[in-house]
Write an enzyme that holds these catalytic residues in place. Structure first.
Site, mmCIF file in Angstrom:
data_model
loop_
_atom_site.group_PDB
_atom_site.id
_atom_site.type_symbol
_atom_site.label_atom_id
_atom_site.label_comp_id
_atom_site.label_asym_id
_atom_site.label_seq_id
_atom_site.Cartn_x
_atom_site.Cartn_y
_atom_site.Cartn_z
ATOM 1 N N TYR A 295 58.350 43.189 31.041
ATOM 2 C CA TYR A 295 57.070 42.670 31.540
ATOM 3 C C TYR A 295 56.713 41.321 30.937
ATOM 4 O O TYR A 295 55.965 40.555 31.526
ATOM 5 C CB TYR A 295 55.932 43.679 31.371
ATOM 6 C CG TYR A 295 55.769 44.275 30.006
ATOM 7 C CD1 TYR A 295 55.152 43.589 28.978
ATOM 8 C CD2 TYR A 295 56.231 45.570 29.754
ATOM 9 C CE1 TYR A 295 54.998 44.152 27.730
ATOM 10 C CE2 TYR A 295 56.078 46.139 28.501
ATOM 11 C CZ TYR A 295 55.465 45.426 27.492
ATOM 12 O OH TYR A 295 55.314 45.983 26.256
ATOM 13 N N GLU B 102 46.562 33.696 49.531
ATOM 14 C CA GLU B 102 47.574 34.454 50.273
ATOM 15 C C GLU B 102 48.960 33.843 50.070
ATOM 16 O O GLU B 102 49.939 34.559 49.830
ATOM 17 C CB GLU B 102 47.237 34.482 51.777
ATOM 18 C CG GLU B 102 46.044 35.343 52.128
ATOM 19 C CD GLU B 102 44.687 34.645 51.975
ATOM 20 O OE1 GLU B 102 43.691 35.217 52.437
ATOM 21 O OE2 GLU B 102 44.614 33.537 51.393
ATOM 22 N N LYS C 186 39.813 34.918 41.848
ATOM 23 C CA LYS C 186 39.051 33.782 41.327
ATOM 24 C C LYS C 186 37.747 34.344 40.771
ATOM 25 O O LYS C 186 36.878 34.753 41.537
ATOM 26 C CB LYS C 186 38.741 32.769 42.434
ATOM 27 C CG LYS C 186 39.932 31.995 42.925
ATOM 28 C CD LYS C 186 39.496 30.951 43.950
ATOM 29 C CE LYS C 186 40.676 30.156 44.455
ATOM 30 N NZ LYS C 186 40.253 29.096 45.385
#
Length: 156
Positions: free
Chosen positions: A84, A104, A129
């Site tokens: 990770y 997107e 955001k």
């Protein structure tokens, strides 16, 4: 007083590796591994307006990779799973490499790179955001993209 009991040398204790192996062979237990990173905070230059792309802003990304059955559940070795820490570095690189107008497109670029670089069957990317440039009070705005590894083209 506890009753006397002599151990039977022919019996193995419950929960041994042989028991686990026979469960898998008989179609018993199956392990599926999910790697998840939540709250990766990055300063980026994405947005619809030129000001957002020029000045930049903080994005918070959540990532989930479905890696299926991985050897690390048995070997306890990082080399046998998806690291990770490396995933975070990859996401950071993609998110800061270039500027996108939409979340997107950013999420799609991140998802594509994760599928290309790591042994994952599926990836899920969320970009938020926390301070969007809109004239209303909101906690955050976000976009999620989910991608699944394709068919024959993606197999080794």
């Amino acid at each position: 007083m506890a009753p006397e009991h002599e151990p039977d040398d022919d019996l193995e204790p419950e929960g041994t590796e042989d028991d686990a192996d026979s469960d898998f062979e008989d179609g018993g237990d199956q392990t599926e591994v999910t790697i998840e990173v939540r709250g990766l905070s990055l300063y980026t230059h994405h947005g619809v307006t030129a000001a957002e792309r020029e000045v930049g802003q903080r994005l918070v990304l959540d990532i989930r990779l479905e890696v299926g059955d991985c050897d690390a559940t048995v070997t306890d070795m990082v080399e046998d799973t998806v690291d990770y820490g490396e995933v975070c570095n990859t996401v950071s690189l993609v998110a800061q490499q270039r500027s996108y107008k939409t979340l997107e497109r950013l999420c799609s670029a991140v998802a594509d790179r994760l599928l290309d670089e790591y042994a994952a069957d599926e990836v899920w990317v969320k970009a938020a955001k926390p301070e969007p440039p809109i004239p209303l009070s909101v906690d955050e705005v976000s976009v999620e993209v989910w991608r699944q590894r394709g068919g024959a083209d993606d197999e080794d």
